[in-house]
Every structure is written in C-alpha cells, then in structure tokens.
Motif scaffolding. Structure first.
Motif, PDB file in Angstrom:
ATOM      1  N   ARG A 292       0.823  -1.202   0.000  1.00 51.43           N
ATOM      2  CA  ARG A 292       0.000   0.000   0.000  1.00 51.43           C
ATOM      3  C   ARG A 292       0.865   1.264   0.000  1.00 51.43           C
ATOM      4  O   ARG A 292       2.007   1.253   0.464  1.00 51.43           O
ATOM      5  CB  ARG A 292      -0.913   0.039   1.224  1.00 51.43           C
ATOM      6  N   PRO A 293       0.307   2.387  -0.481  1.00 47.10           N
ATOM      7  CA  PRO A 293       1.064   3.646  -0.501  1.00 47.10           C
ATOM      8  C   PRO A 293       1.537   4.089   0.878  1.00 47.10           C
ATOM      9  O   PRO A 293       2.624   4.661   1.003  1.00 47.10           O
ATOM     10  CB  PRO A 293       0.060   4.646  -1.087  1.00 47.10           C
ATOM     11  N   GLU A 294       0.741   3.825   1.924  1.00 49.33           N
ATOM     12  CA  GLU A 294       1.168   4.263   3.254  1.00 49.33           C
ATOM     13  C   GLU A 294       2.419   3.512   3.715  1.00 49.33           C
ATOM     14  O   GLU A 294       3.211   4.044   4.503  1.00 49.33           O
ATOM     15  CB  GLU A 294       0.035   4.110   4.285  1.00 49.33           C
ATOM     16  N   THR A 295       2.614   2.299   3.212  1.00 45.54           N
ATOM     17  CA  THR A 295       3.834   1.561   3.542  1.00 45.54           C
ATOM     18  C   THR A 295       5.034   2.186   2.833  1.00 45.54           C
ATOM     19  O   THR A 295       6.157   2.191   3.363  1.00 45.54           O
ATOM     20  CB  THR A 295       3.677   0.081   3.180  1.00 45.54           C
ATOM     21  N   GLU A 296       4.821   2.731   1.646  1.00 43.05           N
ATOM     22  CA  GLU A 296       5.884   3.491   0.974  1.00 43.05           C
ATOM     23  C   GLU A 296       6.314   4.679   1.828  1.00 43.05           C
ATOM     24  O   GLU A 296       7.499   5.020   1.900  1.00 43.05           O
ATOM     25  CB  GLU A 296       5.410   3.978  -0.393  1.00 43.05           C
ATOM     26  N   GLU A 297       5.343   5.316   2.471  1.00 45.41           N
ATOM     27  CA  GLU A 297       5.670   6.461   3.332  1.00 45.41           C
ATOM     28  C   GLU A 297       6.527   6.016   4.518  1.00 45.41           C
ATOM     29  O   GLU A 297       7.436   6.739   4.954  1.00 45.41           O
ATOM     30  CB  GLU A 297       4.390   7.135   3.828  1.00 45.41           C
ATOM     31  N   LEU A 298       6.245   4.833   5.052  1.00 48.00           N
ATOM     32  CA  LEU A 298       7.058   4.299   6.152  1.00 48.00           C
ATOM     33  C   LEU A 298       8.496   4.082   5.687  1.00 48.00           C
ATOM     34  O   LEU A 298       9.448   4.474   6.370  1.00 48.00           O
ATOM     35  CB  LEU A 298       6.450   2.988   6.646  1.00 48.00           C
ATOM     36  N   VAL A 299       8.666   3.481   4.514  1.00 49.32           N
ATOM     37  CA  VAL A 299       9.997   3.269   3.950  1.00 49.32           C
ATOM     38  C   VAL A 299      10.706   4.606   3.733  1.00 49.32           C
ATOM     39  O   VAL A 299      11.895   4.753   4.062  1.00 49.32           O
ATOM     40  CB  VAL A 299       9.902   2.480   2.626  1.00 49.32           C
ATOM     41  N   HIS A 300       9.983   5.570   3.195  1.00 46.68           N
ATOM     42  CA  HIS A 300      10.585   6.888   2.927  1.00 46.68           C
ATOM     43  C   HIS A 300      11.068   7.541   4.223  1.00 46.68           C
ATOM     44  O   HIS A 300      12.149   8.135   4.266  1.00 46.68           O
ATOM     45  CB  HIS A 300       9.583   7.778   2.216  1.00 46.68           C
ATOM     46  N   LEU A 301      10.278   7.432   5.283  1.00 41.76           N
ATOM     47  CA  LEU A 301      10.662   7.988   6.581  1.00 41.76           C
ATOM     48  C   LEU A 301      11.968   7.358   7.066  1.00 41.76           C
ATOM     49  O   LEU A 301      12.897   8.063   7.494  1.00 41.76           O
ATOM     50  CB  LEU A 301       9.546   7.727   7.598  1.00 41.76           C
ATOM     51  N   ILE A 302      12.050   6.036   6.990  1.00 37.49           N
ATOM     52  CA  ILE A 302      13.252   5.336   7.451  1.00 37.49           C
ATOM     53  C   ILE A 302      14.476   5.753   6.636  1.00 37.49           C
ATOM     54  O   ILE A 302      15.545   6.025   7.191  1.00 37.49           O
ATOM     55  CB  ILE A 302      13.034   3.814   7.372  1.00 37.49           C
ATOM     56  N   LEU A 303      14.303   5.824   5.324  1.00 35.74           N
ATOM     57  CA  LEU A 303      15.434   6.198   4.470  1.00 35.74           C
ATOM     58  C   LEU A 303      15.874   7.634   4.730  1.00 35.74           C
ATOM     59  O   LEU A 303      17.074   7.929   4.745  1.00 35.74           O
ATOM     60  CB  LEU A 303      15.060   6.012   3.000  1.00 35.74           C
ATOM     61  N   GLN A 304      14.934   8.528   4.947  1.00 35.68           N
ATOM     62  CA  GLN A 304      15.282   9.922   5.255  1.00 35.68           C
ATOM     63  C   GLN A 304      16.119  10.003   6.529  1.00 35.68           C
ATOM     64  O   GLN A 304      17.079  10.773   6.604  1.00 35.68           O
ATOM     65  CB  GLN A 304      14.013  10.752   5.430  1.00 35.68           C
ATOM     66  N   GLU A 305      15.745   9.219   7.520  1.00 37.78           N
ATOM     67  CA  GLU A 305      16.404   9.312   8.822  1.00 37.78           C
ATOM     68  C   GLU A 305      17.751   8.584   8.865  1.00 37.78           C
ATOM     69  O   GLU A 305      18.544   8.816   9.773  1.00 37.78           O
ATOM     70  CB  GLU A 305      15.483   8.771   9.911  1.00 37.78           C
ATOM     71  N   HIS A 306      17.993   7.697   7.885  1.00 34.05           N
ATOM     72  CA  HIS A 306      19.217   6.886   7.947  1.00 34.05           C
ATOM     73  C   HIS A 306      20.069   6.968   6.683  1.00 34.05           C
ATOM     74  O   HIS A 306      21.042   6.216   6.564  1.00 34.05           O
ATOM     75  CB  HIS A 306      18.851   5.429   8.227  1.00 34.05           C
ATOM     76  N   GLN A 307      19.708   7.853   5.755  1.00 35.34           N
ATOM     77  CA  GLN A 307      20.477   7.974   4.517  1.00 35.34           C
ATOM     78  C   GLN A 307      21.929   8.329   4.816  1.00 35.34           C
ATOM     79  O   GLN A 307      22.215   9.185   5.658  1.00 35.34           O
ATOM     80  CB  GLN A 307      19.864   9.052   3.611  1.00 35.34           C
ATOM     81  N   GLY A 308      22.820   7.624   4.141  1.00 39.03           N
ATOM     82  CA  GLY A 308      24.243   7.893   4.329  1.00 39.03           C
ATOM     83  C   GLY A 308      24.896   6.995   5.369  1.00 39.03           C
ATOM     84  O   GLY A 308      26.123   6.886   5.415  1.00 39.03           O
ATOM     85  N   ARG A 309      24.088   6.361   6.204  1.00 37.23           N
ATOM     86  CA  ARG A 309      24.660   5.439   7.193  1.00 37.23           C
ATOM     87  C   ARG A 309      24.941   4.089   6.535  1.00 37.23           C
ATOM     88  O   ARG A 309      24.197   3.639   5.665  1.00 37.23           O
ATOM     89  CB  ARG A 309      23.702   5.255   8.367  1.00 37.23           C
TER      90      ARG A 309
END
Length: 284
Positions: A96-113
């Motif tokens: 579902r699209p809301e699960t994409e939002e969960l993934v996006h949140l995680i990637l935003q908070e951990h990008q570069g690690r």
C-alpha cells in the motif's frame, strides 16, 4: 481486427459494469500496457494500430478475472512499490502507498549510514526490506514471516533486484532464532491491524483474495502484534535503536503508550500525507 483504441474502449466498457470511472478506464489502460509491454506514451502513439490476435486473446482472461473483483495487482502479477516492480499473488498482501511512506521515513532518517542491521517483521512480498536494501549502502537486512508462501514471493523479488536480504521463516510469538541480542539498529513492521469487526467495511476484493492472516486481529486483543514486537525490540535492538510501525489510525496513542510503558526512551505518532495517524516511531 480491433485497434488499440477500440480494445481499450471495449475493456473499459466491460469493466464499467463492476468499477466506477475513472477506475475502469485506468484498469483498461494497465491491462493493455501489461499485455503489450508498452508504456502509456507508447500506447498513445500506437492507438490506431491493430491489435494482434495473440494480444486480443491474452486480454480476455485478465478482464474476466477483474470482473470477478480480483485485485488488479494479482491479475497482472505485479505491484509497484517505491520505484520497484514486485511480484505479488494471493500468498501476500498487496503493498500500500502508506507503507511506501514508512519506507521513505526510514530512508530519510538513515540515509548515508552504512552497515545498518535491519529486521522487517511480517514481511509479506518483501517490499519493505527490499526497498531498504536497495537504498541503504551495505545494510544487513532480514525479512521475517510465518508463511513459507510469502517468503517464496519475497525471495523471488529480492533476486530480481539482486539485493541481499536474509529471509527468516519464524512465528514472531515464538523465541526469535538466528539474531543475537542487541544486534539490530532498526526494526520495522506493518503487522496485521484490521479488527475482525471491520471486515464488513472492507471492499469485497480485499476480503475474497488477500490473505486474512496478514490482515486481521481479534477485537479483544487489537495490539497483540505491537505488544509482542515491542518486547522483541527490547531484546534485539541496540541501545538507541529505532522501531518503526505502520498502524491502524485508531491505534496511535495506544501503541505509543505501550512503547513508553515498556521502557522505550521516546515514541512518536506520525501522520501520512492525508493527515491520518498511520506510523509510530520509537527509540529504545
């Protein structure tokens, strides 16, 4: 022979008996894109070309399945998720699209690690761990599910994109195998959260085709998965590790309080793009 435009119109007319506009037209478009393996632009440029007999024959059973209310993603065998085209069938929930939002949140908070250790619980099609593995450098990602059928789908999806995910066949209510204590940086989960009493409110195509094991929880224990995963997180997460949940919008405060009472240092309810409370993030 019918043209692409004629065929589109005939499919749309047939689907209009079951689906409203513009949904019927959008589904007709996707059926033709799938059968002809063309993009929307390519189809528009060939709208006056005649459809081959083979292509015409191929569309008929797809339309028939759609008329039986089978979800489009199952009929075509694919679902789009965070830039990925994933295989799906009745062994897994449709992402579902809301699960994409969960993934996006995680990637935003951990990008570069780098070298993050991540576990997704109730992984289904593998959409969450595959998207995370594809976008985080050198992460060690695990996907856990109780269903062998779901993990077979997830494995195939990971192989398609050549991402490294370790799959764990595991009932989350049993002691977790293969993962040492305090070894994880992130736990994610989109667990079952639809109440049994909400079945009558759901679309018939969801009830008839999507796996109930991945959807429903008993009314008398609606937070059972969140409670158990909260406990698992206390054991498996490193100090300062993060837990990310997708939630039923009515559960926000309940899940937050559950996490805080369990000893997490911080818990926050987050809204989706439509302003609904659909995610909870916590820090151990």
């Amino acid at each position: 022979m019918a043209t692409v435009k004629d065929t589109h119109n005939s499919i749309k007319a047939a689907l209009a008996a079951v689906y409203p506009e513009p949904e019927a037209g959008a589904m007709a478009q996707q059926v033709l894109e799938h059968v002809l393996q063309k993009t929307r632009l390519e189809l528009s440029l060939m709208r006056d070309q005649e459809l081959s007999a083979a292509a015409t024959t191929a569309t008929a059973p797809l339309v028939e399945r759609l008329l039986q209310h089978e979800p489009l993603q199952y009929v075509l065998g694919i679902a789009h998720f965070y830039g990925l085209e994933l295989a799906v069938d009745e062994r897994v929930l449709i992402p579902r699209p809301e699960t994409e939002e969960l993934v996006h949140l995680i990637l935003q908070e951990h990008q570069g690690r780098k070298h993050l250790n991540i576990l997704d619980i109730g992984t289904g099609s593998g959409c969450i761990p595959i998207a995370l593995a594809a976008n985080l450098q050198e992460a060690q990602v695990y996907g856990m599910d109780i269903s062998e059928g779901a993990l077979a789908v997830a494995r195939a999806n990971a192989e398609k994109y050549q991402v490294r995910v370790s799959w764990l066949l595991q009932d989350i209510f049993e002691p977790v195998q293969h993962l040492p204590p305090q070894s994880l940086d992130i736990i994610t989960s989109n667990p079952p959260y639809v109440l049994e009493s909400e079945k009558e409110l759901m679309r018939q195509n969801v009830l008839a085709y999507e796996p109930h094991l991945a959807l429903f929880v008993p009314d008398e224990d609606a937070l059972k998965y969140y409670r158990r995963i909260t406990e698992v997180g206390q054991t498996l997460l490193k100090k300062g590790g993060k837990l990310y949940f997708e939630i039923n919008e009515r559960y926000g405060n309940g899940v937050k309080e559950l996490l805080l009472q369990a000893g997490y240092s911080h818990a926050e309810v987050l809204k989706d793009l439509f302003g609904k409370e659909r995610m909870v993030r916590a820090v151990l």
